[in-house]
Write an enzyme that holds these catalytic residues in place. Sequence first.
Site, PDB file in Angstrom:
ATOM      1  N   SER A  21       0.820  -1.421   0.015  1.00 24.68           N
ATOM      2  CA  SER A  21       0.227  -0.184  -0.164  1.00 24.68           C
ATOM      3  C   SER A  21       0.656   1.201  -0.137  1.00 24.68           C
ATOM      4  O   SER A  21       0.145   2.385  -0.073  1.00 24.68           O
ATOM      5  CB  SER A  21      -1.344  -0.039   1.604  1.00 24.68           C
ATOM      6  N   GLY A  70       4.754  14.140  11.797  1.00 24.94           N
ATOM      7  CA  GLY A  70       5.994  13.383  10.746  1.00 24.94           C
ATOM      8  C   GLY A  70       4.255  12.275  10.486  1.00 24.94           C
ATOM      9  O   GLY A  70       3.372  13.003  10.630  1.00 24.94           O
ATOM     10  N   TYR A  71       5.203  11.957   8.936  1.00 23.95           N
ATOM     11  CA  TYR A  71       4.202  11.271   8.205  1.00 23.95           C
ATOM     12  C   TYR A  71       4.743  10.370   6.914  1.00 23.95           C
ATOM     13  O   TYR A  71       5.837   9.864   7.350  1.00 23.95           O
ATOM     14  CB  TYR A  71       4.035  12.366   6.946  1.00 23.95           C
ATOM     15  N   GLY A  72       4.073   9.386   6.635  1.00 25.30           N
ATOM     16  CA  GLY A  72       4.461   8.227   6.069  1.00 25.30           C
ATOM     17  C   GLY A  72       3.536   7.114   5.655  1.00 25.30           C
ATOM     18  O   GLY A  72       2.051   7.515   4.885  1.00 25.30           O
ATOM     19  N   HIS A  73       3.798   6.192   5.147  1.00 27.82           N
ATOM     20  CA  HIS A  73       2.572   4.758   4.835  1.00 27.82           C
ATOM     21  C   HIS A  73       3.771   3.678   5.073  1.00 27.82           C
ATOM     22  O   HIS A  73       4.495   3.205   5.136  1.00 27.82           O
ATOM     23  CB  HIS A  73       2.276   5.218   3.461  1.00 27.82           C
ATOM     24  N   ASP A  74       2.233   2.695   5.600  1.00 28.25           N
ATOM     25  CA  ASP A  74       2.864   1.339   5.370  1.00 28.25           C
ATOM     26  C   ASP A  74       2.673   0.067   4.049  1.00 28.25           C
ATOM     27  O   ASP A  74       1.637   1.247   3.271  1.00 28.25           O
ATOM     28  CB  ASP A  74       2.479   0.573   6.791  1.00 28.25           C
ATOM     29  N   GLY A  75       3.098  -0.679   3.975  1.00 27.71           N
ATOM     30  CA  GLY A  75       2.294  -1.707   2.975  1.00 27.71           C
ATOM     31  C   GLY A  75       3.045  -2.507   2.858  1.00 27.71           C
ATOM     32  O   GLY A  75       3.219  -4.073   3.926  1.00 27.71           O
ATOM     33  N   GLY A 126       2.964 -11.055   2.828  1.00 23.47           N
ATOM     34  CA  GLY A 126       4.440 -11.437   3.842  1.00 23.47           C
ATOM     35  C   GLY A 126       5.090 -10.986   3.618  1.00 23.47           C
ATOM     36  O   GLY A 126       5.901 -10.695   4.370  1.00 23.47           O
TER      37      GLY A 126
END
Length: 447
Positions: free
Chosen positions: A58, A292-297, A301
């Site tokens: 993501s 802060g800012y960011g994103h996970d994906g 797995g």
Amino acid sequence: MDLAYWQARLDELRATHHVPGATLAVVTGGELYELASGLLHRGTGVEATTGSVFQLGSVAKIYTATLVMQLVDSGELGLDARVADVLPGFAVADAEATKTITVRQLLTHTSGLSGDFHLDTGRGDDCIARYVEACKDLSLDCPTGTALSYSGSGYVILGRIIEVITGLTWDQALKERVLTPLGLDQTMTLPEEALRFRVAMSHLGGAGAYPEPAPVWDFQSRAAAPAARVLATAGDLARFARMHLNGGVGVISPETIAAMQRREADSPDKWTLSADAWGLGWTLYDWNGVPGYGHDGSAVGQFAYLRVVPGAGVAIALLTNGGATRQLYADLFGELLSELAGVRMPEPFGPAAEPPAVDWAALTGTYRREGAALTVTEGRLLYEFVDGMAGISPPLDVELAPVTPAVFAGTGAGPSFNDDYMPVVFSTLTDGTPCVFVGMRATPKVA
């Protein structure tokens, strides 16, 4: 950075948390540092290197958001434009939502559109157009504008908007308008492009041991790419983040970059993605007063983590291919962000040491959205996959341990959530309807 120290620390934490392979890239003091550890594939023994390519899951949404904001920057698209006005023939199952959903709502996950619509429309250049056409049957998790409910489907629709305005496929637009100007030649969107590089294999397995190679490398269709399919090295991901840190130089204006980082929508679930709120694409964090800012994906797995602390000029990217990656992220980023940016990350999510009183009568009942039926009884949650999601997984029987009177740490959810506890958050939509958030999806109470 003391690279020898951080290499040893990455090796140690990766082994502790049974992560087969990981790559790390850090921007600090204007410099980029890259490290690698472990194996790309436990079956073949191929080692991870800084030039290895991982799936970002993501995190792809940030690339799509950047393309959208380029079009806003140039005046070709309005943030509050209705999608139906930009995409002739656009429709979803709800007639009112069809008329009112805006570009801003898609970027901020406030459209209400179900995020669990998976449809393989083939490998042709028309795949995203065909996916969006199929959205005529797409339902709402909750009424448009009433909550932040995570929706990958909304980002595929944004991908189609990019195609219609630029006259390019989403893949071509990303390459020509972002990747090439930034020199990100180790970032791509298609598997056949990734095969030029050392590519990480996905791994799956239970806690407490190294996972085994997954039966498939990925299951995403090409149409899902604007929401979930960008492949890159950790270094290229950090370079992309550095562009945002540096005011968008070469890609987008500083004013638009700043707008992407402003709070647009609050998140009742502050734990699934560690996010307090959403900007225009970015997840936003408040680390004890440090923004802060960011994103996970995630992708079969493989897990990616990106965190940026603009006040310190720091960006950190971690790419992994299985195991207890959430714990690796928490330990490693906790130390890196403390040393490089003065950030103290939140304590790990879990039950309160002294459980608060809970009004179970107000919470028990049935909650329903497309693909999911949730039944809450005192101390338990039964999560069943229904409709088009039927059969994707056995029901989850989750024990609810109180964190606050409205937030619970769910146990027994299985490895799919990649953490010790699954956040279960009870809240209310802006129209007053009670709802529960699981996996950042809002599910309204129906009985």
